[in-house]
Design a protein around this motif. Sequence first.
Motif, PDB file in Angstrom:
ATOM      1  N   CYS A  48       0.809  -1.327  -0.198  1.00 18.09           N
ATOM      2  CA  CYS A  48      -0.010  -0.152  -0.058  1.00 18.09           C
ATOM      3  C   CYS A  48       0.762   1.278  -0.171  1.00 18.09           C
ATOM      4  O   CYS A  48       0.423   1.931  -0.753  1.00 18.09           O
ATOM      5  N   LYS A  49       1.950   1.203   0.635  1.00 19.39           N
ATOM      6  CA  LYS A  49       2.613   2.459   0.893  1.00 19.39           C
ATOM      7  C   LYS A  49       3.711   2.699  -0.434  1.00 19.39           C
ATOM      8  O   LYS A  49       3.732   3.789  -0.865  1.00 19.39           O
ATOM      9  N   ARG A  50       3.773   1.633  -0.939  1.00 16.50           N
ATOM     10  CA  ARG A  50       4.715   1.558  -2.335  1.00 16.50           C
ATOM     11  C   ARG A  50       3.712   2.207  -3.360  1.00 16.50           C
ATOM     12  O   ARG A  50       4.065   3.185  -4.232  1.00 16.50           O
ATOM     13  N   GLU A  51       2.358   2.012  -3.257  1.00 16.38           N
ATOM     14  CA  GLU A  51       1.294   2.418  -4.320  1.00 16.38           C
ATOM     15  C   GLU A  51       1.003   3.807  -3.984  1.00 16.38           C
ATOM     16  O   GLU A  51       1.272   4.570  -5.349  1.00 16.38           O
ATOM     17  N   ILE A  52       0.847   4.058  -2.870  1.00 11.43           N
ATOM     18  CA  ILE A  52       0.652   5.686  -2.509  1.00 11.43           C
ATOM     19  C   ILE A  52       1.718   6.729  -2.519  1.00 11.43           C
ATOM     20  O   ILE A  52       1.505   7.574  -3.363  1.00 11.43           O
ATOM     21  N   MET A  53       2.856   6.294  -2.154  1.00 15.26           N
ATOM     22  CA  MET A  53       3.932   6.963  -2.328  1.00 15.26           C
ATOM     23  C   MET A  53       4.466   7.034  -3.766  1.00 15.26           C
ATOM     24  O   MET A  53       4.949   8.109  -3.871  1.00 15.26           O
ATOM     25  N   GLY A  54       4.533   6.220  -4.514  1.00 11.31           N
ATOM     26  CA  GLY A  54       4.793   6.130  -5.908  1.00 11.31           C
ATOM     27  C   GLY A  54       3.927   7.229  -6.615  1.00 11.31           C
ATOM     28  O   GLY A  54       4.708   7.802  -7.264  1.00 11.31           O
ATOM     29  N   GLN A  55       2.871   7.081  -6.467  1.00 12.02           N
ATOM     30  CA  GLN A  55       1.762   8.151  -6.944  1.00 12.02           C
ATOM     31  C   GLN A  55       2.156   9.598  -6.494  1.00 12.02           C
ATOM     32  O   GLN A  55       2.151  10.405  -7.264  1.00 12.02           O
ATOM     33  N   ILE A  56       2.296   9.686  -5.137  1.00 10.77           N
ATOM     34  CA  ILE A  56       2.663  10.995  -4.696  1.00 10.77           C
ATOM     35  C   ILE A  56       3.908  11.530  -5.430  1.00 10.77           C
ATOM     36  O   ILE A  56       4.136  12.602  -5.579  1.00 10.77           O
TER      37      ILE A  56
END
Length: 264
Positions: free
Chosen positions: A95-103
């Motif tokens: 989840c963190k990788r998905e969210i921070m990747g988009q940020i």
Amino acid sequence: MIKKEKLRKILSGFDRIAVAFSGGVDSTFLLKTSKELIGDGVLAITAVNDFVPAREVEEMKTFCEKEGIRHICVSIDVASVKDITKNPVNRCYLCKREIMGQILRAAEKEGVETIFDGSNIDDMGDYRPGVKALEELGIRSPLKEAGLTKKDIRELSKELGLKTWNKPSYSCLATRIPYGEEITKEKLAMIDKAEVLLGELGFSQLRVRCHGKIARIEVLPEDIKVLAEDTIRNKVCSGLKDLGFDYVTIDMAGYRTGSMNEVL
């Protein structure tokens, strides 16, 4: 405080940065301090998704408007990512990788290369697979680099006059669902509404853990007797059953972070 000066020294070395803004104690303090030192070179980016209550997003927008900070909201349908909704033990990493990747991509479009998140030194404990994702993506954590603890951040936030200085600790709604149990938008909505109901009854630090159709309520140990009083107990029981829970229970151990990790 030496830690405070260390943080200011770290932040002063940048002209443009983006802060992954979640509205919690840590990221709010980091954003406010960054604004003081870097000025208009600060950009706040918030990931809007089903794991974060809408009321939290509105609070973040209000804060940024008040402080004169440019704020971007990135809509992410995390609940549609199959690997995440299966809720494996490394869900937080995925989840963190998905969210921070988009940020990170949103920041790059704005010409900002450096991304900060609000992790602090206390986040080094417990089971924190999301930290690995931050490291892989090159996200910096200035509060942790400066050696600041959650207690330090609350004290410094109070000095700055931030309303979040005593805000209850918060984590995404997915942490209320046991590993291996599917995460759905319906469950997340039930949990969110259940926690709002308890908040309206006066409980501040709390969690409603969702075990299928069973709600396991965690409140501070000193609040357990209040929750068990007939009037409150009946309101909570009927309210949560109206939301879709079949059984409503009180966790006698009380509130603690990471209780879902106790079975790992």
